[in-house]
Design a protein around this motif. Structure first.
Motif, PDB file in Angstrom:
ATOM      1  N   ARG A  91       0.836  -1.198   0.000  1.00 52.21           N
ATOM      2  CA  ARG A  91       0.000   0.000   0.000  1.00 52.21           C
ATOM      3  C   ARG A  91       0.873   1.251   0.000  1.00 52.21           C
ATOM      4  O   ARG A  91       2.015   1.226   0.463  1.00 52.21           O
ATOM      5  CB  ARG A  91      -0.927   0.004   1.206  1.00 52.21           C
ATOM      6  CG  ARG A  91      -2.063   1.006   1.083  1.00 52.21           C
ATOM      7  CD  ARG A  91      -3.143   0.824   2.131  1.00 52.21           C
ATOM      8  NE  ARG A  91      -4.415   1.268   1.573  1.00 52.21           N
ATOM      9  CZ  ARG A  91      -5.390   0.465   1.199  1.00 52.21           C
ATOM     10  NH1 ARG A  91      -5.261  -0.840   1.341  1.00 52.21           N
ATOM     11  NH2 ARG A  91      -6.500   0.950   0.684  1.00 52.21           N
ATOM     12  N   ALA A  92       0.311   2.323  -0.513  1.00 56.12           N
ATOM     13  CA  ALA A  92       1.011   3.610  -0.526  1.00 56.12           C
ATOM     14  C   ALA A  92       0.005   4.719  -0.297  1.00 56.12           C
ATOM     15  O   ALA A  92      -1.185   4.574  -0.573  1.00 56.12           O
ATOM     16  CB  ALA A  92       1.734   3.816  -1.852  1.00 56.12           C
ATOM     17  N   LYS A  93       0.500   5.822   0.224  1.00 52.97           N
ATOM     18  CA  LYS A  93      -0.293   7.037   0.347  1.00 52.97           C
ATOM     19  C   LYS A  93       0.443   8.160  -0.380  1.00 52.97           C
ATOM     20  O   LYS A  93       1.659   8.304  -0.228  1.00 52.97           O
ATOM     21  CB  LYS A  93      -0.515   7.400   1.814  1.00 52.97           C
ATOM     22  CG  LYS A  93      -1.580   6.543   2.514  1.00 52.97           C
ATOM     23  CD  LYS A  93      -1.848   7.029   3.921  1.00 52.97           C
ATOM     24  CE  LYS A  93      -2.936   6.207   4.592  1.00 52.97           C
ATOM     25  NZ  LYS A  93      -4.283   6.470   4.024  1.00 52.97           N
ATOM     26  N   VAL A  94      -0.315   8.925  -1.143  1.00 53.66           N
ATOM     27  CA  VAL A  94       0.262  10.023  -1.913  1.00 53.66           C
ATOM     28  C   VAL A  94      -0.522  11.292  -1.591  1.00 53.66           C
ATOM     29  O   VAL A  94      -1.749  11.336  -1.740  1.00 53.66           O
ATOM     30  CB  VAL A  94       0.194   9.740  -3.426  1.00 53.66           C
ATOM     31  CG1 VAL A  94       0.807  10.901  -4.208  1.00 53.66           C
ATOM     32  CG2 VAL A  94       0.892   8.437  -3.766  1.00 53.66           C
ATOM     33  N   ALA A  95       0.202  12.313  -1.129  1.00 50.80           N
ATOM     34  CA  ALA A  95      -0.430  13.602  -0.816  1.00 50.80           C
ATOM     35  C   ALA A  95      -0.276  14.528  -2.010  1.00 50.80           C
ATOM     36  O   ALA A  95       0.835  14.751  -2.498  1.00 50.80           O
ATOM     37  CB  ALA A  95       0.211  14.213   0.420  1.00 50.80           C
ATOM     38  N   VAL A  96      -1.403  15.050  -2.481  1.00 52.44           N
ATOM     39  CA  VAL A  96      -1.379  15.905  -3.673  1.00 52.44           C
ATOM     40  C   VAL A  96      -2.046  17.246  -3.387  1.00 52.44           C
ATOM     41  O   VAL A  96      -2.863  17.381  -2.477  1.00 52.44           O
ATOM     42  CB  VAL A  96      -2.083  15.214  -4.860  1.00 52.44           C
ATOM     43  CG1 VAL A  96      -1.326  13.978  -5.287  1.00 52.44           C
ATOM     44  CG2 VAL A  96      -3.528  14.863  -4.515  1.00 52.44           C
ATOM     45  N   TYR A  97      -1.665  18.223  -4.211  1.00 53.96           N
ATOM     46  CA  TYR A  97      -2.189  19.586  -4.038  1.00 53.96           C
ATOM     47  C   TYR A  97      -2.400  20.194  -5.421  1.00 53.96           C
ATOM     48  O   TYR A  97      -1.583  20.001  -6.332  1.00 53.96           O
ATOM     49  CB  TYR A  97      -1.199  20.437  -3.247  1.00 53.96           C
ATOM     50  CG  TYR A  97      -1.575  21.902  -3.140  1.00 53.96           C
ATOM     51  CD1 TYR A  97      -2.555  22.328  -2.245  1.00 53.96           C
ATOM     52  CD2 TYR A  97      -0.950  22.853  -3.943  1.00 53.96           C
ATOM     53  CE1 TYR A  97      -2.908  23.673  -2.155  1.00 53.96           C
ATOM     54  CE2 TYR A  97      -1.283  24.196  -3.853  1.00 53.96           C
ATOM     55  CZ  TYR A  97      -2.266  24.592  -2.958  1.00 53.96           C
ATOM     56  OH  TYR A  97      -2.612  25.924  -2.870  1.00 53.96           O
TER      57      TYR A  97
END
Length: 464
Positions: free
Chosen positions: A236-242
Motif C-alpha cells: 500500500r502507498a499514500k500520496v499527498a497531492v495539491y
C-alpha cells in the motif's frame, strides 16, 4: 622486436568491441612503453613514445641534456658526442633525443604494460560511458530488458548500457525473467562507486511519483503537485497531492475516470494499492486527511525548529498526539502497523495514536478539534455509517483497548528504502499490541475485523 601493426590491430579490435575511442588506445600504447622503459632501464629517464596511427610503427626515444662532463649517462650526453651524433650546432644545455633499441626483454615487458594499461583505459572508458549516459537520466524512470540474472541482482540493458537492479530494490522480491522489460527509477549516478555506478530502484517513493507523473498530465504540467509519498512496496502507498488550480480536483485527476489512471500505476507496482489524499499546509488538516476514513476526536501537533547562530535550520522536532474513536483504533493502526506507518511517513512526524478511552485514562486533554464531535462519536448509527463495523471489544464483552501506539517518521536512506517496514519504535509497540491480543484471546476476531475494515477502507479510496 615489437610488431607495431599487429599490436595496434589487436588492441583496436578490443576497443571497437568496447566502443572505446582510438585516442585512448594510442595513449595507452605510449604510456605502456614509457612505463616499461622506466622499469627496465631508469625510472628517472624522460621518454618520448611516438606511434604512427596509420602503420602502427612505434619509436621510443629518451631525452638527453648536452653537458660538458657527463655525470649521469641515462640523462646526459657530452658535448663532443652530441656534436658527433646529431649536429655541430649543438651547444651545452640543448636537449637531444636518442633512439631506444628494442631488446626482446624490453619488448615483452612493453607489450605486457600496454596490455595492462589498455585494460585499465577500457574500464575507465566504460565507467565514463555509463556515467555520461545515465547522468541526464538521474531521478527519472527508465525501462530496459533483463539480459542476465545473478544471485543478488538483475542485469538490465538500457540502449546498450547494462545496469544492475538489486533484489532488495525490487517489489517484494518479484519474479523477473531474462527477456522481461522492467521499469525502474534512477536513484543515483556515480563515477567511482565500485559496486554499481547506477543505483536503481522499484521501491523508492519517487518511483511512484514519476509513474504518476507519466499517467497524470496535470502533474507533469505542474497543475497538480505531489507533495509527499509514503510506501509499503507492493502492499500500500499514500500520496499527498495539491492543486495549484482551484478548478482542478487533485484527487479526481489522479484517480482518473473509473480509476483508470491510478489502476495503471498500481499494475506497474504489482498490485500496490494507492490512497490519494489531499495535502494541506495546515498540519492538523493534513494529518486528518491522511488518516481517513478514520475519524479524529482530538489532535495536537507539537512542532519545534532549532536554528544555528547563522539562522540555518539545524533540526526539527515534530510530534503529534491523535485521539480516535474506540472502535477505530485498530483501523488507524492497521495490520502490523502498516496504516499508521504510512501516515507517519507521509506527514513526516512522530504520531502517537490513542483510543478515546485510553486518552481519558491517561489524562490527555480532549480538544474536540478533529472531524467528529462528541454527539457523533456516541451515535452508533453515525459510527456505523462512517465505517460499517462492530467493535471487537463489544464482541468480547470488554472495554479494553490498546492504550497507545507511537509511530516515527524516518528519512529514507540513499541506498535502501525498505527500512520503512522495520522501524524499531513501531516494532516495540506492535509486540506490546500482539501480547495484549494473545492475553485477551481475540486474535482471530481482530483479524476478521481488520479484514472487514480493509475491504471498506479500499472502497473508501476507490470511490474518491
Amino acid at each position: 622486436m615489437v610488431n607495431g601493426a599487429e599490436l595496434l590491430t589487436a588492441i583496436q579490435s578490443i576497443a571497437q568491441e568496447k566502443q572505446i575511442p582510438d585516442e585512448i588506445i594510442f595513449e595507452g600504447i605510449r604510456e605502456g612503453f614509457q612505463k616499461a622503459y622506466e622499469k627496465f632501464f631508469d625510472p628517472e629517464a624522460i621518454i618520448d613514445v611516438n606511434v604512427d596511427e596509420v602503420t602502427g610503427m612505434i619509436s621510443v626515444s629518451k631525452r638527453l641534456t648536452v653537458v660538458q662532463k657527463v655525470e649521469d649517462e641515462w640523462l646526459e650526453i657530452s658535448l663532443s658526442q652530441a656534436k658527433e651524433k646529431y649536429s655541430e650546432k649543438v651547444t651545452i644545455g640543448d636537449i637531444v633525443n636518442e633512439q631506444v633499441k628494442f631488446s626482446d626483454d624490453y619488448s615483452r615487458l612493453a607489450i605486457f604494460q600496454v596490455g595492462q594499461i589498455i585494460k585499465q583505459k577500457i574500464r575507465e572508458g566504460e565507467k565514463n560511458k555509463v556515467y555520461d549516459f545515465f547522468l541526464p537520466k538521474l531521478h527519472e524512470i527508465q525501462t530496459g530488458r533483463v539480459v542476465d540474472i545473478t544471485e543478488n541482482s538483475y542485469l538490465i540493458d538500457v540502449e546498450g548500457t547494462v545496469v544492475s537492479l538489486w533484489n532488495r530494490k525490487t517489489i517484494n522480491q518479484e519474479k523477473i525473467s531474462i527477456g522481461d522489460r522492467v521499469t525502474f527509477y534512477i536513484e543515483d549516478v556515480s563515477k567511482d562507486n565500485k559496486h554499481s555506478q547506477v543505483s536503481t530502484s522499484r521501491v523508492h517513493p519517487d518511483f511512484l511519483t514519476k509513474l504518476m507523473e507519466m499517467e497524470v498530465p496535470e502533474i507533469s504540467e505542474g497543475i497538480i503537485e505531489v507533495k509527499s509519498v509514503s510506501r509499503e512496496p507492493g502492499k500500500r502507498a499514500k500520496v499527498a497531492v495539491y492543486s495549484n488550480d482551484e478548478n482542478v480536483d487533485p484527487i479526481g485527476a489522479c484517480v482518473g475516470a473509473g480509476g483508470s489512471r491510478i489502476k495503471a500505476v498500481t499494475k506497474e507496482l504489482n498490485g500496490e494499492k494507492i490512497d490519494i489524499v489531499k495535502w494541506d499546509e495546515n498540519s492538523d488538516k493534513f494529518i486528518m486527511n491522511a488518516l481517513a476514513p478514520v475519524r479524529v476526536v482530538s489532535i495536537m501537533v507539537d512542532e519545534e525548529e532549532f536554528f544555528d547562530e547563522e539562522g540555518n535550520l539545524e533540526d526539527a522536532h515534530r510530534e503529534c498526539d491523535v485521539v480516535v474513536p474506540n472502535n477505530q483504533l485498530s483501523l488507524a493502526i492497521g495490520k502490523s502497523g502498516m496504516a499508521a506507518r504510512l501516515v507517519a511517513n507521509l506527514v513526516k512526524m512522530k504520531i502517537n495514536i490513542y483510543s478515546y478511552e485510553s486518552a481519558l485514562e491517561k489524562g490527555i486533554e480532549i480538544l474536540w478539534n478533529g472531524n467528529i464531535n462528541e454527539v457523533e462519536m456516541n451515535d452508533p448509527e453515525f459510527i456505523n455509517n462512517i465505517f460499517k463495523r462492530k467493535s471487537f471489544a463489544e464482541n468480547q464483552g470488554t472495554n479494553k483497548f490498546v492504550e497507545t501506539k507511537e509511530y516515527d517518521w524516518e528519512e529514507p536512506e540513499e541506498e535502501i528504502v525498505e527500512e520503512v517496514a522495520s522501524l524499531d519504535d513501531i516494532q516495540a509497540n506492535l509486540e506490546a499490541f500482539d501480547n495484549l491480543v494473545k492475553e485477551e484471546n481475540f486474535g482471530e476476531v481482530l483479524d476478521e475485523e481488520l479484514d472487514e475494515e480493509l475491504e471498506e477502507y479500499d472502497q473508501y479510496y476507490d470511490q474518491k
